[in-house]
Scaffold this motif. Sequence first.
Motif, short mmCIF file in Angstrom:
data_model
loop_
_atom_site.label_atom_id
_atom_site.label_comp_id
_atom_site.label_asym_id
_atom_site.label_seq_id
_atom_site.Cartn_x
_atom_site.Cartn_y
_atom_site.Cartn_z
N ALA A 53 112.50 -46.09 101.94
CA ALA A 53 113.45 -44.98 102.00
C ALA A 53 114.71 -45.31 101.19
N GLY A 54 115.15 -46.54 101.24
CA GLY A 54 116.30 -46.95 100.45
C GLY A 54 116.02 -46.87 98.96
N THR A 55 114.81 -47.26 98.59
CA THR A 55 114.40 -47.18 97.18
C THR A 55 114.36 -45.72 96.72
N ARG A 56 113.85 -44.85 97.57
CA ARG A 56 113.76 -43.42 97.23
C ARG A 56 115.15 -42.81 97.09
N ALA A 57 116.07 -43.21 97.95
CA ALA A 57 117.43 -42.67 97.91
C ALA A 57 118.15 -43.07 96.63
N LEU A 58 117.84 -44.25 96.12
CA LEU A 58 118.51 -44.73 94.91
C LEU A 58 117.79 -44.33 93.62
N ALA A 59 116.60 -43.78 93.75
CA ALA A 59 115.80 -43.43 92.56
C ALA A 59 116.36 -42.19 91.86
N ASP A 60 116.12 -42.14 90.55
CA ASP A 60 116.52 -40.96 89.76
C ASP A 60 115.67 -39.76 90.18
N GLU A 61 116.13 -38.58 89.83
CA GLU A 61 115.42 -37.35 90.19
C GLU A 61 114.05 -37.26 89.53
N ASP A 62 113.89 -37.81 88.35
CA ASP A 62 112.61 -37.73 87.66
C ASP A 62 111.73 -38.96 87.93
N SER A 63 112.10 -39.78 88.87
CA SER A 63 111.35 -40.99 89.20
C SER A 63 110.06 -40.65 89.96
N PRO A 64 109.01 -41.44 89.75
CA PRO A 64 107.77 -41.24 90.53
C PRO A 64 107.98 -41.42 92.03
N ASP A 65 109.01 -42.17 92.40
CA ASP A 65 109.29 -42.37 93.83
C ASP A 65 109.73 -41.09 94.53
N LYS A 66 110.21 -40.13 93.78
CA LYS A 66 110.68 -38.87 94.37
C LYS A 66 109.55 -37.85 94.57
N LYS A 67 108.38 -38.07 93.98
CA LYS A 67 107.28 -37.12 94.10
C LYS A 67 106.57 -37.32 95.44
N ARG A 68 106.32 -36.22 96.11
CA ARG A 68 105.75 -36.25 97.46
C ARG A 68 104.35 -36.88 97.49
N VAL A 69 103.53 -36.60 96.50
CA VAL A 69 102.17 -37.15 96.49
C VAL A 69 102.22 -38.68 96.40
N ASN A 70 103.15 -39.19 95.61
CA ASN A 70 103.30 -40.65 95.51
C ASN A 70 103.83 -41.24 96.82
#
Length: 137
Positions: A53-70
């Motif tokens: 969750a911390g990684t997702r919060a710090l990720a850019d908007e176009d990052s693969p971490d922000k995609k729900r399927v990932n």
Amino acid sequence: MTRSIELQQAPQAGDAAADVLPAVDARTQAKATDAAVKFEAFFIKQMISQMRAGTRALADEDSPDKKRVNQDMLDLADGLVADALAQQRAFGIADLMLRQVLPQAAQAQAARAAAGAPGADLSSGAAGSPSHGKTAA
């Protein structure tokens, strides 16, 4: 004048505790071990989830971490990793819990380990060391 001195064997702490604590049957020990391992898996999963969750919060908007399927696939993988680590007793949480829940079994394990008897482990991992039996990869 010589006096014969008889050495009296002092009762050991384990002997007194063994008299007070009831014996643990294999079924109870297996249930306790299973519950402790499941709790360790839950704990590790929660820790990994918080890190993710911390990684997702710090990720850019176009990052693969922000995609729900990932996110869903990573959550599934995190659960499997947590289960595998718990089975190996990587963190030692299950062993600590078992020493608290089944102190008589832990004392019997310590006595067997001191005597060098086989089967001295309370469970698949050594209670004294979370990294016991593991080799560096």
